[in-house]
Design a protein around this motif. Structure first.
Motif, short mmCIF file in Angstrom:
data_model
loop_
_atom_site.label_atom_id
_atom_site.label_comp_id
_atom_site.label_asym_id
_atom_site.label_seq_id
_atom_site.Cartn_x
_atom_site.Cartn_y
_atom_site.Cartn_z
N GLU A 151 45.56 53.56 41.76
CA GLU A 151 45.23 54.64 41.16
C GLU A 151 45.17 53.20 39.49
OE1 GLU A 151 47.13 57.84 41.85
OE2 GLU A 151 46.67 58.56 43.80
N ALA A 152 46.05 52.92 39.45
CA ALA A 152 46.23 52.62 38.58
C ALA A 152 45.50 51.74 38.33
CB ALA A 152 48.25 52.16 37.76
N VAL A 153 45.62 50.46 39.15
CA VAL A 153 44.02 49.21 39.44
C VAL A 153 43.09 49.50 39.43
CG1 VAL A 153 43.32 48.27 40.94
CG2 VAL A 153 45.67 47.90 40.26
N HIS A 154 42.69 51.17 40.02
CA HIS A 154 41.37 52.20 39.43
C HIS A 154 40.91 51.89 38.71
CE1 HIS A 154 41.51 52.87 43.79
NE2 HIS A 154 40.53 50.96 44.14
N ASP A 155 41.93 52.50 37.53
CA ASP A 155 41.91 53.27 36.25
C ASP A 155 42.05 51.46 35.19
OD1 ASP A 155 41.32 55.40 36.48
OD2 ASP A 155 43.32 55.75 36.46
N GLU A 156 41.96 50.78 35.48
CA GLU A 156 41.98 49.06 35.00
C GLU A 156 43.52 49.06 33.91
OE1 GLU A 156 38.85 48.66 33.04
OE2 GLU A 156 37.95 47.98 34.84
N HIS B 293 46.65 40.26 57.04
CA HIS B 293 46.72 40.92 56.43
C HIS B 293 45.05 40.33 55.38
CE1 HIS B 293 46.86 44.14 53.14
NE2 HIS B 293 46.81 43.35 52.08
N ALA B 294 43.91 41.37 55.95
CA ALA B 294 42.75 41.08 55.31
C ALA B 294 42.69 40.59 53.20
CB ALA B 294 41.20 41.78 55.48
N ASP B 295 43.60 41.75 52.77
CA ASP B 295 43.15 41.75 51.48
C ASP B 295 43.73 40.25 50.74
OD1 ASP B 295 40.93 43.98 51.14
OD2 ASP B 295 43.09 44.94 50.83
N VAL B 296 44.78 40.00 51.93
CA VAL B 296 45.42 38.86 50.88
C VAL B 296 44.55 37.65 50.94
CG1 VAL B 296 47.44 37.78 53.01
CG2 VAL B 296 47.41 37.20 50.61
N HIS B 297 44.06 37.42 52.22
CA HIS B 297 43.22 36.12 51.89
C HIS B 297 41.92 36.30 51.69
CE1 HIS B 297 45.14 34.48 55.90
NE2 HIS B 297 45.66 35.48 55.82
N TYR B 298 40.92 37.56 51.24
CA TYR B 298 40.28 38.20 49.76
C TYR B 298 41.27 37.47 48.69
CZ TYR B 298 37.20 40.42 46.85
OH TYR B 298 35.88 40.39 45.82
N VAL B 299 42.48 37.67 48.16
CA VAL B 299 43.09 37.49 46.63
C VAL B 299 42.90 35.57 46.60
CG1 VAL B 299 44.56 37.02 45.79
CG2 VAL B 299 44.31 39.42 46.60
N MET B 300 42.76 35.55 48.05
CA MET B 300 43.46 33.21 47.78
C MET B 300 41.87 33.04 47.81
SD MET B 300 46.02 33.40 51.05
CE MET B 300 45.94 31.38 51.72
N LEU C 47 34.15 44.17 50.35
CA LEU C 47 34.39 42.54 49.13
C LEU C 47 34.29 41.47 49.86
CD1 LEU C 47 36.70 43.84 46.59
CD2 LEU C 47 34.98 43.91 46.74
N GLY C 48 34.90 41.28 50.82
CA GLY C 48 34.72 39.83 51.36
C GLY C 48 33.97 39.45 51.79
N ALA C 49 32.95 40.40 53.18
CA ALA C 49 31.46 39.89 52.73
C ALA C 49 30.59 39.89 51.48
CB ALA C 49 30.76 41.37 53.80
N LEU D 296 41.67 46.85 46.00
CA LEU D 296 41.91 45.24 44.98
C LEU D 296 40.78 45.25 43.56
CD1 LEU D 296 41.69 42.21 47.65
CD2 LEU D 296 43.91 44.09 45.92
N SER D 297 40.00 46.42 43.58
CA SER D 297 38.69 46.67 42.22
C SER D 297 38.36 48.01 42.65
CB SER D 297 37.68 46.08 43.69
OG SER D 297 36.32 46.33 42.82
N ASP D 298 37.76 48.61 41.48
CA ASP D 298 37.46 49.40 40.47
C ASP D 298 36.18 49.70 41.45
OD1 ASP D 298 35.98 47.68 39.26
OD2 ASP D 298 36.64 49.28 36.65
N LEU D 299 35.60 49.02 42.33
CA LEU D 299 34.07 49.49 42.09
C LEU D 299 34.18 50.23 43.21
CD1 LEU D 299 31.31 47.23 41.94
CD2 LEU D 299 32.03 46.28 43.89
N THR D 300 33.11 51.17 43.44
CA THR D 300 32.26 52.48 44.06
C THR D 300 31.24 51.85 45.13
OG1 THR D 300 31.35 53.33 42.50
CG2 THR D 300 33.50 54.03 42.30
N ALA D 301 31.35 52.75 46.73
CA ALA D 301 30.22 52.80 47.14
C ALA D 301 28.84 52.37 46.45
CB ALA D 301 30.58 53.83 48.20
#
Length: 462
Positions: A308-313, A366-373, A402-404, A443-448
């Motif tokens: 939630e803090a990340v989403h709030d930047e 874990h998909a998110d860690v590969h995305y961060v890489m 996000l990966g796609a 990982l992002s504050d981007l909404t659908a």
């Protein structure tokens, strides 16, 4: 009830932050006015004047500090640090001191709260040095909170302080007394406690090791540099600095050597300042890895609060929650991944890599860690590496939005429009069940809704 004026509150926040560094305005936000008024006994201007005119050791400051600081800790907190101390740092340091005939050690636990950390260090040394009686050892525990230091001086702890230790630890070093467990005198005598404000210097060039963990997390940005400078100057050349898992040095990194272990970053003061940052990488043994990763989940929701803090930047608050999540073994792969992203965004690449390795050791798929890489590789203009990491992201999670999206963008940039269209339409399928205001990733504050608009624009423009 007399409510403090806005001007008094602003002045109080500025005074507190400049005197003790803690980011009061960010930590407490709307509740600070009520907190301040309660401490002031409904005399806010008088209380402010007392703070302004007295040192941090005064009763007024100590009441305030006791309210603002957490002061909660336990024995062998972040146990992997103690493993690194025993298996990598102390052996070489002790051997060198024996070789030169200098049986001395100087250690500082900065921000020690109620004393569990410096006492843990004393116990480790008692276990490690069979001839400890022949050594001249100083262990300093300091904290700005005099109430916490009273507990440290008494050396009596309740059961909760032993939640990361076994029964043998208690049996060997504590005696059961009324109110808890009393530390044995041979350990208690090893540690000296003193009230100290980290914004001030302390024993320049004195220490072989400094532990300052999960303290700077709560400081305001301008004062972090001041504290880091004080820690640097307190260390001897080639001395070691331990910080919390969710912390990283912010300034003058070229005067430190960064040692990377899985999930941990330890800093060493260089003999002289270098033009480049030195980094070393060290692997843990399989037993160490297993103990670091094979731990049960915790029921707290620290990780979700970090998201939630990340989403709030608010990345400072996210780091604090992630520190708590890791301490409590909560969502460990996800917590390491989110920290890797935060550190990468701050250009603290060695720390980011340490957390990536930790996440992969826990969950290689874990998909998110590969995305961060992939994000890091793209930032460094390593497009092929970014594409490979994104392909791995989608192998782990076919509909990782996000990966796609990012992979489609990279394909479009290289002129591979059919592949780009394929990925972008995959994004649309991935988010079709989302509510418009749902975040598409931790990982992002981007909404659908925002991501769908981006995809629609890409598809109409190409």
């Amino acid at each position: 009830m007399v409510q403090p004026s806005h001007d008094v509150i602003v002045q109080a926040i500025e005074l507190i932050e400049s005197r003790i560094g803690i980011a009061v305005g960010k930590q407490f936000q709307d509740e600070f006015m009520d907190l301040f008024n309660r401490l002031a006994h409904n005399q806010p201007q008088t209380f402010f004047n007392q703070l302004r005119d007295t040192p941090e050791s005064s009763p007024q400051w100590q009441r305030l500090i006791n309210t603002l600081t957490i002061g909660e800790t336990y024995f062998l907190r972040e146990e992997n640090h103690f493993d690194l101390l025993k298996k990598h740092i102390l052996p070489k340091l002790i051997l060198h001191r024996r070789q030169i005939g200098q049986h001395t050690l100087r250690i500082w636990s900065a921000g020690c709260a109620s004393g569990e950390e410096p006492y843990s260090i004393a116990i480790i040394l008692h276990q490690f040095l069979p001839d400890i009686h022949t050594w001249d050892i100083e262990i300093h525990g300091t904290d700005i909170n005099s109430y916490a230091l009273q507990t440290a001086h008494h050396g009596i702890y309740r059961e909760w302080a032993f939640r990361h230790t076994d029964s043998v630890f208690q049996q060997n070093y504590f005696d059961k007394v009324e109110g808890g467990y009393q530390l044995k005198q041979l350990i208690k005598d090893r540690v000296t406690f003193r009230q100290h404000n980290l914004m001030q210097g302390y024993y320049t060039g004195h220490f072989d090791l400094i532990f300052c963990k999960n303290v700077v997390l709560y400081f305001n940005e301008p004062y972090i540099e001041q504290v880091e400078n004080n820690l640097y100057h307190a260390l001897k050349p080639e001395g070691w600095l331990f910080m919390g898992q969710a912390e990283a040095l912010r300034v003058h990194r070229n005067r430190w050597q960064t040692h990377i272990f899985t999930g941990s970053t330890i800093y060493q003061r260089l003999m002289k300042t270098s033009d480049t940052t030195e980094v070393t990488y060290r692997a843990l043994s399989s037993d160490e890895e297993a103990r670091l990763t094979d731990q049960a989940s915790h029921h707290n929701n620290y990780y979700q609060q970090a998201v939630e803090a990340v989403h709030d930047e608010n990345h400072v608050m996210a780091e604090q929650f992630l520190s708590l999540a890791l301490e409590n073994n909560h969502h460990k792969a996800e917590s390491h991944t989110l920290l890797a992203l935060i550190f990468a965004n701050r250009k603290a690449m060695p720390e980011a890599e340490a957390h990536i390795k930790a996440a992969l050791s826990i969950d290689p798929l874990h998909a998110d860690v590969h995305y961060v890489m992939a994000m890091i590789a793209h930032e460094q203009n390593h497009t092929e590496s970014a594409i490979r990491s994104l392909q791995m992201t989608l192998y782990c999670d076919t509909y990782h939005a996000l990966g796609a999206f990012m992979l489609g963008n990279l394909y479009a940039q290289s002129g591979q429009l059919p592949k780009a269209f394929s990925q972008w339409t995959k994004v649309q399928r991935a988010i079709e069940d989302f509510e418009p205001t749902d975040y598409v990733s931790d990982l992002s504050d981007l909404t659908a809704k925002q991501l769908d608009a981006l995809i629609s624009a890409h598809l109409s423009d190409t």
